[in-house]
Design an enzyme around this catalytic site. Sequence first.
Site, PDB file in Angstrom:
ATOM      1  N   SER A 553       0.844  -1.191   0.000  1.00 10.15           N
ATOM      2  CA  SER A 553       0.000   0.000   0.000  1.00 10.15           C
ATOM      3  C   SER A 553       0.884   1.249   0.000  1.00 10.15           C
ATOM      4  O   SER A 553       1.686   1.436  -0.908  1.00 10.15           O
ATOM      5  CB  SER A 553      -0.966  -0.043   1.188  1.00 10.15           C
ATOM      6  N   ASP A 639      -9.486  -3.650  -5.874  1.00 10.82           N
ATOM      7  CA  ASP A 639      -8.977  -2.783  -4.808  1.00 10.82           C
ATOM      8  C   ASP A 639      -9.545  -1.376  -4.993  1.00 10.82           C
ATOM      9  O   ASP A 639      -9.421  -0.781  -6.055  1.00 10.82           O
ATOM     10  CB  ASP A 639      -7.447  -2.751  -4.866  1.00 10.82           C
ATOM     11  N   HIS A 673      -8.219  -4.848  -1.462  1.00 10.51           N
ATOM     12  CA  HIS A 673      -6.964  -4.296  -0.975  1.00 10.51           C
ATOM     13  C   HIS A 673      -6.197  -5.290  -0.108  1.00 10.51           C
ATOM     14  O   HIS A 673      -4.975  -5.306  -0.101  1.00 10.51           O
ATOM     15  CB  HIS A 673      -7.244  -3.019  -0.177  1.00 10.51           C
TER      16      HIS A 673
END
Length: 700
Positions: A553, A639, A673
């Site tokens: 991320s 995501d 995600h």
Amino acid sequence: MTTETPGAPVAKRIPTERTHHGHTVVDEYAWLAAKDDPETIAHLTAENAHTESATAHLAGLRDTLFAETKQRTKETDLSVPVRKGGHWYYSRTVEGQQYAIHCRRAVAEGETGPPLPGEDGAPLPGEEILLDGNALAEGHDFFSLGAFDVSPDGRLLAYSTDFAGDERFTLRIKDLTSGELLADEIPDTFYGTAWSADGSTLFYLTVDHAWRPHKVWRHAVGSPAGEDVVVHEESDERFWVGVELTRSEKFILIDINSKVTSEVRVIPAGNPTGEPAIIAPRRQGVEYSVEHHGHRFLILHNDQAEDFALSYTSADAPGNWVPIIEHSPGTRLEAVDAFANHLVVSLRTEGLTGLRVLAVGSTDSYDIDFPEPLYNVGLDSNPEYQTDTVRLHYASLVTPDSVYDYHLVTRELTLLRRRPVLPGPDGRPFDPADYEQQRDWAIADDGTRVPISLVYRTGTPRDGSAPCVVYGYGSYEASMDPWFSTPRLSLLDRGVVFAVAHIRGGGELGRRWYEQGKLLAKKNTFTDFVAVARHLVKSGWTSSDRLVARGASAGGLLMGAVANLAPDAFAGIVAQVPFVDALNSILDPSLPLTVTEWEEWGNPLDDPEAYEYIRSYTPYENVVAAAYPPILAVTSLNDTRVLYHEPAKWIARLRAVAPDGDYLLKTEMEAGHGGPSGRYNAWKEEAFVAAWILDRLRLA
């Protein structure tokens, strides 16, 4: 459709151009953002095929690593039950099943402590299954549970499900007395629910076009969703909202936050149709959170208190804030939990988490002591308000997740359960003494000392010969506190040193540590990580040709940035769901979460200085014709936090600009995600990444 080389980008699209602050930038791969375009899907599919082919020689190792994690894990197991009212609540897993089963059992007469799981992980006698994730997930490639919220009287369960990975949930209500599912069904909700005191009303959240939770709704149980009422709508796009019921069950809290500013509104839980009252109006730069405690609201805040202070105000007429714990620079207060007779403050100091206890009616306080040099401790689930015993979670790099009960009066710490780690491939029982952990420090370019947490197999040489993985994040004041990982044992037992770089932008050393790694100081995050990598080599932990970097991320942005800054420092880089196209994303306010992020990264649309600064470090814009280390990028098609096209574009540009490198892109086509859902799928994903890492470290 044709590709230039296996997995290479399609070379038929017209590049896009954009001009900001006098700069015209060409984006050759912007077309990959068209998720519904068949050519985009074909490109991602081709990349997956190329990655599978390029890693085919690791298939056996992947199977071995997956088997080792499975072998070390007690697959049929039970969590330590938590008491709420007349029931013990817990979850359990069953061998061969992907998802948890959520259960409860009535509290027996005279029962004071929780019923502990047996060695076989069997269901508790008298068990009531509330929700079986495996049954819900049947027929779906992805499953995620959002809300799981039992009403105060224990009669109703609100739960929500996501079958795509896009974090938009369908909310339902189950009658736990009859076992029937009510007709109530609310689509497109977000995380976060709160019950009224009598269970007649449920509050929930929805998101706007940019995936920002912006509306709090009130739903009367048994009524159509079309009759639901908006209780609060946040129009300022910098702010997002949350909703929760206080532990005392007296108030509904509506939490309104930007990256630097807060506002809290309250509704009496006994009067759910009442108008929300503001605790304190928002003031730019002032953050605060609220907890109810008797006649007062507790206020944790940073008003003239960089590392936060604790105050209170009247619950009947909120006004002035009266100090309870004054600001102490270097001791970051992170949360306060209120119980009838005690307050427990979660804090961190000198890079370690801690807990401070205050007895009501006394000025005395004390911190709970723990023996290891590195650890992570915090409050676990504690739904009961009238209690003198609190549940703690504890772990370290060598100590598996542990559940304790702590008596706030006698100060007795009781270990209830430590997560079992079963014998590995050699048949030996797991022994923490086989591993060592320690804190080290690197010196950044500006002289700042950067902490590093390390764990390794006892006897690992410190002569530069050991392979090493260094992990980093460094954003949003998120702290990478020590955590135990069963899959990590497979690396440690092969001689790998695992290091966590506690770089600026995180929160490990307080609010100032965070401030020094955001906005126009963001590059400190990247140079700190490079300094850690250089230190690991210089101090004999490893060598640069046996060092792999890993991040996800915002930590994936870190990976892309250090690949450009110091490609010679690493033998490989793993970037998972990586935020590598930062400038283009932050320039587009229509994308999910962009506007709320401007106070973290800067607003390049309106601020030329922010534009130039982000442009100078964003990985996608700064790819050059250099010798990059091998790179593995892993992403998910659905995501909503870091869109799949960021790593897809990055890998495409790397291949075009630095074609001699070894770059792989793996896209999960049914995930969000957090990657694939289900514990076995997650273990397989980790085995895939770990096998690639071991190959880079010459251990495959």
